[in-house]
Design a protein around this motif. Structure first.
Motif, PDB file in Angstrom:
ATOM      1  N   GLN A 156       0.998  -1.202  -0.462  1.00  0.00           N
ATOM      2  CA  GLN A 156      -0.373   0.264  -0.218  1.00  0.00           C
ATOM      3  C   GLN A 156       1.064   1.032   0.240  1.00  0.00           C
ATOM      4  OE1 GLN A 156      -2.900  -0.981   3.094  1.00  0.00           O
ATOM      5  NE2 GLN A 156      -4.478  -1.411   2.078  1.00  0.00           N
ATOM      6  N   ILE A 157       2.107   1.471   0.972  1.00  0.00           N
ATOM      7  CA  ILE A 157       2.672   2.366   0.984  1.00  0.00           C
ATOM      8  C   ILE A 157       3.413   2.630  -0.053  1.00  0.00           C
ATOM      9  CG2 ILE A 157       4.629   3.685   1.553  1.00  0.00           C
ATOM     10  CD1 ILE A 157       4.260   1.757   4.110  1.00  0.00           C
ATOM     11  N   VAL A 158       3.514   2.266  -1.224  1.00  0.00           N
ATOM     12  CA  VAL A 158       4.740   1.714  -2.681  1.00  0.00           C
ATOM     13  C   VAL A 158       4.094   1.944  -2.930  1.00  0.00           C
ATOM     14  CG1 VAL A 158       5.983   1.241  -4.242  1.00  0.00           C
ATOM     15  CG2 VAL A 158       6.517   0.306  -1.905  1.00  0.00           C
ATOM     16  N   VAL A 190      10.683  -8.651   9.254  1.00  0.00           N
ATOM     17  CA  VAL A 190      11.592  -8.626   8.097  1.00  0.00           C
ATOM     18  C   VAL A 190      11.959  -9.035   5.970  1.00  0.00           C
ATOM     19  CG1 VAL A 190      13.931  -9.038   7.372  1.00  0.00           C
ATOM     20  CG2 VAL A 190      13.551  -8.262   9.627  1.00  0.00           C
ATOM     21  N   PHE A 191      10.432  -9.466   6.084  1.00  0.00           N
ATOM     22  CA  PHE A 191       9.929  -9.597   5.170  1.00  0.00           C
ATOM     23  C   PHE A 191       9.394  -8.607   4.132  1.00  0.00           C
ATOM     24  CE2 PHE A 191       9.268 -14.606   7.070  1.00  0.00           C
ATOM     25  CZ  PHE A 191      10.251 -14.568   6.100  1.00  0.00           C
ATOM     26  N   ALA A 192       9.370  -7.442   5.179  1.00  0.00           N
ATOM     27  CA  ALA A 192       8.691  -6.581   4.305  1.00  0.00           C
ATOM     28  C   ALA A 192       9.760  -5.949   3.679  1.00  0.00           C
ATOM     29  CB  ALA A 192       8.594  -5.194   5.427  1.00  0.00           C
ATOM     30  N   VAL A 193      10.849  -5.503   4.509  1.00  0.00           N
ATOM     31  CA  VAL A 193      12.522  -6.032   3.289  1.00  0.00           C
ATOM     32  C   VAL A 193      12.343  -6.254   1.677  1.00  0.00           C
ATOM     33  CG1 VAL A 193      15.365  -6.132   3.178  1.00  0.00           C
ATOM     34  CG2 VAL A 193      13.756  -5.510   5.384  1.00  0.00           C
ATOM     35  N   ALA A 194      12.342  -7.798   2.304  1.00  0.00           N
ATOM     36  CA  ALA A 194      12.198  -8.597   0.499  1.00  0.00           C
ATOM     37  C   ALA A 194      11.441  -7.579  -0.156  1.00  0.00           C
ATOM     38  CB  ALA A 194      12.023 -10.077   0.372  1.00  0.00           C
ATOM     39  N   PHE A 203      10.087  -4.909  -0.257  1.00  0.00           N
ATOM     40  CA  PHE A 203       9.847  -3.490  -0.755  1.00  0.00           C
ATOM     41  C   PHE A 203      10.645  -4.348  -2.005  1.00  0.00           C
ATOM     42  CE2 PHE A 203      12.318   0.117  -0.760  1.00  0.00           C
ATOM     43  CZ  PHE A 203      11.391   0.772  -0.667  1.00  0.00           C
ATOM     44  N   LEU A 204      11.961  -4.791  -1.875  1.00  0.00           N
ATOM     45  CA  LEU A 204      12.899  -5.197  -3.150  1.00  0.00           C
ATOM     46  C   LEU A 204      11.770  -5.768  -4.126  1.00  0.00           C
ATOM     47  CD1 LEU A 204      16.144  -6.564  -0.858  1.00  0.00           C
ATOM     48  CD2 LEU A 204      15.464  -4.008  -2.489  1.00  0.00           C
ATOM     49  N   ARG A 205      10.414  -6.891  -3.976  1.00  0.00           N
ATOM     50  CA  ARG A 205      10.365  -6.905  -4.938  1.00  0.00           C
ATOM     51  C   ARG A 205       9.281  -6.317  -5.465  1.00  0.00           C
ATOM     52  NH1 ARG A 205       5.790  -9.510  -6.161  1.00  0.00           N
ATOM     53  NH2 ARG A 205       4.357  -8.172  -4.803  1.00  0.00           N
ATOM     54  N   LEU A 206       8.783  -5.430  -5.096  1.00  0.00           N
ATOM     55  CA  LEU A 206       7.896  -4.686  -6.216  1.00  0.00           C
ATOM     56  C   LEU A 206       8.744  -3.655  -6.752  1.00  0.00           C
ATOM     57  CD1 LEU A 206       5.135  -3.373  -3.414  1.00  0.00           C
ATOM     58  CD2 LEU A 206       5.082  -4.731  -4.700  1.00  0.00           C
ATOM     59  N   ALA A 237      17.499  -0.686  -5.868  1.00  0.00           N
ATOM     60  CA  ALA A 237      16.221  -1.093  -4.578  1.00  0.00           C
ATOM     61  C   ALA A 237      17.014  -0.861  -3.883  1.00  0.00           C
ATOM     62  CB  ALA A 237      15.464  -2.130  -5.206  1.00  0.00           C
ATOM     63  N   VAL A 238      18.237  -1.953  -4.031  1.00  0.00           N
ATOM     64  CA  VAL A 238      18.926  -2.028  -2.128  1.00  0.00           C
ATOM     65  C   VAL A 238      19.138  -0.766  -1.624  1.00  0.00           C
ATOM     66  CG1 VAL A 238      20.745  -2.825  -0.968  1.00  0.00           C
ATOM     67  CG2 VAL A 238      19.771  -4.407  -2.429  1.00  0.00           C
ATOM     68  N   ASP A 239      19.774   0.460  -2.818  1.00  0.00           N
ATOM     69  CA  ASP A 239      20.071   1.788  -1.999  1.00  0.00           C
ATOM     70  C   ASP A 239      18.680   2.162  -1.320  1.00  0.00           C
ATOM     71  OD1 ASP A 239      21.695   4.185  -1.909  1.00  0.00           O
ATOM     72  OD2 ASP A 239      20.527   4.607  -3.315  1.00  0.00           O
ATOM     73  N   ILE A 240      17.774   2.047  -1.895  1.00  0.00           N
ATOM     74  CA  ILE A 240      17.026   3.200  -1.938  1.00  0.00           C
ATOM     75  C   ILE A 240      15.812   2.575  -0.348  1.00  0.00           C
ATOM     76  CG2 ILE A 240      14.536   3.286  -2.301  1.00  0.00           C
ATOM     77  CD1 ILE A 240      15.444   3.858  -4.794  1.00  0.00           C
ATOM     78  N   ALA A 241      15.875   1.232   0.026  1.00  0.00           N
ATOM     79  CA  ALA A 241      15.522   0.439   1.012  1.00  0.00           C
ATOM     80  C   ALA A 241      16.670   0.662   1.829  1.00  0.00           C
ATOM     81  CB  ALA A 241      15.838  -0.975   0.809  1.00  0.00           C
TER      82      ALA A 241
END
Ligand code: 26Q
Length: 748
Positions: A234-236, A264-268, A270-273, A285-289
């Protein structure tokens, strides 16, 4: 929100012919409609607080107080012949186990009251933390069907904002329920409910029934991914709607806080999206995370660290497993470039076929924090030593805090009124003002002592109603209320009580001031030894309370179903707060802070936030004992509890009660406790140094007993504690997060 209009609405509510529940819903809804109409400034930057637990407690009184209508509402309904106190039967929202979940609730309260934009994300469990009662002294658990009788008028179902969460074997609909958090701004706690099929619904059925050990792993993984993915999705999406696929500015508008590793799955996700939906490169994507995520660690117990089998994750979340593996390689390459001569195995995301969720969190987070000074020191020196060596500025301490609204103004309004009369209202938004109260002033002291006596009477009445036990009126009230865990050492208190009991019987304590020990604790359902300790303490209570020779001087009560609402009664009515964990094991503690705020002195070890509490209150207003963190390792190297006890026959007499038939031990619980002290079990004998610290614990208790005889002096110590507790307000903690972690600058 228009206060006058709300008062009018309340006056218009008819009580005749309505059930308590109908009235509760109607009053709550009237408040909700006002809250929802409060206009909101669009935030510059929002904090998303990811937590698998939110232990909100009862919202009714808290919200009416926040809206500034609690007193008037009481009067309005009094006139109509209805006592609002009847809503003290409303179930707590107990969607959490203990400290970590209650901290999340306090932080939501503070962020809203300070005007910082924060949205909490979690799971709307159908059943919260089990309800507890005792049968023959044993814990019986019952499902917490918290919505059944009273419903949940403080949340709004947002069916139009539902989102799908995809697992390999099923797609689950996450339906948000929004609870407004009212303060200077109105923030939101958004809890997702799982819908779509009977299997889907299981995901949000139960709060994970442990606060430490493992159980039902796959379901737990589903729960964690479920709410993390729903929130991130939703946030993304809402960011992309505004700014398209350019995520460079994402960290300007969003800070993510991981309340331990449970999200922590939120990290994965986020990268997936970002890589799959919005076509960013993995590195980008990693840099933004990295500029978005932060992580708070709440425990160093090895059994409470999350490690998920790669195979297990692959089974239901193959893409997520793939992304975490890719992140592992990405991190390794980065470390090889940046610190080529360092061994980074310890920091590895994949180790021995498992994902280390803590290592994902540490790698991706801009800031990693511990929750008390000593805890952060241990994180930096032990748990995350390698990562800290390479990147020391990533790690910082933010000592926990608790909200003074629920934990002082609401639960101890007599004390709050006293402050109002002495200082005006300024202290309510700045607790530091309390330092101005003179603790040596005779008038202040007598007023404070009268308030403490009143809160003790109120507590005694409450316990009599709930447990059917009449507390001794003129006694020192000493409380140990917290989850039941070996490291928290309720067992040590139990043994100390038995020791005092035998001494009293032997006439060895002539000037003993009566002491009442109050316990409250739930044991995780699968934690046998913790349950045995409950049984043991209830056995001791029966022995002591039933013995005419001592029961006017010593009393033990273990209250049933301890939770947020019970805490609101026990804490203000307590003289002495027991915080006796083995040094190095309690990350912070937050109950200790609530007691301090209500003018209890701390009797405890130099562990967690106790250290900082005792620093603020001063050595004269605290009772410190026991092995220090720096001594533990050395002690353990040569410690033999059997030998130790053989040298102190009075202690031996106490531990012998576990096997000598003093108590009936049909279930074998006491034998098991005995084994934990003297034999190798899943831990070394007396791993938590219960016996080792017992003599010093007794000394400290007897010091309290003696010093309490000078009532005025003791009250002074208590008032010193209460008036120096500002640092432990969650307002202070949230200010630190805002400045040092979230960089909220101009966002309020
Ligand atoms: C671990 C693995 C698998 C599944 C669940 C868990 C799990 C669940 C809950 C691990 C830990 C928890 C809860 C931890 C907790 O409540 N910690 C407490 O956090 C407080 C707030 O920071 C501190 O004050 C306490 O000292 C700390 O014990």
């Amino acid at each position: 929100m228009n206060r006058d209009r709300l008062i009018e609405k309340l006056k218009d509510i008819d009580v005749a012919g309505k059930t308590e529940q109908e009235l509760y819903t109607e009053i709550s809804k009237a408040c909700m409609s006002e809250i929802m109409e409060t206009p909101q400034k669009a935030p510059a930057k929002t904090v998303s607080y990811f937590s698998v637990e939110f232990l909100m407690g009862r919202m009714f009184f808290n919200n009416l107080m926040a809206l500034g209508v609690l007193d008037e509402a009481r009067e309005i309904f009094e006139e109509k012949g209805f006592d609002l106190n009847r809503f003290e039967d409303v179930e707590d929202a107990a969607l959490g186990n203990g400290g970590l979940g209650r901290l999340a609730a306090c932080y939501l309260d503070s962020a809203a009251n300070l005007g910082y934009p924060m949205c909490g994300y979690g799971i709307r469990y159908q059943y919260g933390l089990f309800k507890q009662r005792f049968e023959d002294g044993r814990q019986i658990e019952e499902a917490d069907d918290w919505l059944k009788v009273w419903g949940d008028p403080w949340s709004v179902r947002r069916a139009n904002e539902k989102i799908d969460v995809v697992f390999k074997d099923m797609t689950v609909t996450a339906v948000p329920y929004d609870m407004p958090i009212y303060g200077k701004r109105v923030n939101t706690l958004r809890l997702f409910q799982a819908e779509g099929s009977p299997e889907a619904e299981k995901i949000s059925e139960y709060l994970y029934p442990a606060d430490d050990t493992e159980e039902g792993k796959l379901l737990r993984i589903r729960q964690e991914y479920f709410f993390s993915a729903a929130a991130v999705g939703q946030i993304v999406a809402s960011y992309a709607k505004k700014y398209g696929a350019n995520f460079d500015r994402f960290p300007e508008f969003h800070a993510f806080q991981l309340n331990d590793t449970h999200a922590v799955f939120a990290v994965a996700e986020f990268l997936r999206l970002l890589t799959q939906e919005y076509k960013l490169t993995f590195a980008r994507a990693v840099d933004i995370a990295k500029r978005t995520f932060n992580y708070t660690n709440h425990t160093i117990l090895p059994e409470a660290l999350e490690w998920w089998d790669v195979k297990l994750v692959e089974k239901i979340l193959p893409e997520i497993a793939h992304i975490l593996t890719r992140l592992h390689l990405h991190a390794k390459r980065e470390w090889d470039l940046s610190y080529p001569i360092e061994d980074t195995t310890e920091m590895s995301i994949v180790r021995g076929g498992r994902f280390s969720m803590a290592n994902v969190a540490v790698y991706i987070s801009g800031r990693v924090n511990g929750v008390a000074g000593i805890h952060t020191k241990i994180l930096k020196e032990r748990l995350f030593a390698a990562a800290c060596k390479n990147d020391p500025y990533k790690f910082l301490n933010v000592t926990n805090g608790v909200t003074p609204r629920r934990w002082l103004m609401l639960c101890n309004r007599e004390l709050a009124d006293f402050y109002d009369e002495s200082l005006g209202l300024q202290w309510r938004s700045d607790l530091e003002e309390l330092w101005q109260i003179r603790c040596t002033n005779a008038d202040n002291l007598s007023k404070f002592a009268a308030i403490k006596a009143l809160k003790k009477r109120q507590l005694a009445e409450y316990i009599e109603r709930k447990e059917g036990i009449k507390l001794l009126p003129d006694a020192i009230y000493i409380s140990q209320v917290k989850r039941l865990h070996e490291y928290k050492r309720q067992l040590m208190t139990a043994l100390a009580i038995l020791y005092l009991y035998f001494d009293l019987k032997d006439g060895k304590l002539p000037d003993f001031t009566p002491m009442v020990f109050i316990f409250g604790a739930k044991a995780a359902s699968g934690y046998k030894r913790a349950k045995a300790i409950i049984k043991f303490i209830n056995d001791i209570a029966e022995l002591v309370n039933g013995d005419e020779e001592v029961n006017a001087r010593l009393q033990v009560v273990f209250v049933q179903n301890y939770g947020v609402s019970y805490a609101e009664k026990i804490i203000p009515g307590t003289d002495v707060s027991l915080q006796v964990s083995t040094a190095g094991f309690e990350a912070s503690g937050t109950g200790n802070m609530k007691f301090m705020m209500n003018g209890a002195v701390t009797l405890g070890t130099l562990d967690g936030a106790n250290i900082e509490i005792m620093e603020k209150a001063g050595g004269h207003s605290s009772y410190i004992f026991g092995a220090k963190v720096t001594e533990i390792e050395k002690i353990k190297a040569s410690y033999d509890p059997g030998e130790f006890v053989a040298q102190d026959l009075k202690i031996k007499r106490v531990t012998d009660t576990l096997t000598d038939g003093t108590f009936d031990d049909e279930g074998g619980e006491l034998k098991e406790i005995y084994a934990s002290l003297f034999e190798q079990t899943y831990n070394s004998p007396d791993y938590y140094l219960v016996l080792y610290d017992l003599p010093k614990y007794l000394e400290a208790l007897l010091r309290v007993n003696k010093e309490y005889q000078d009532e005025e002096r003791f009250a002074r110590k208590q008032l010193v504690n209460a008036t120096r507790s500002a640092y432990f307000s969650s307002d202070r903690a949230i200010e630190e997060y805002a400045e040092r972690i979230w960089k909220l600058g101009g966002s309020r």
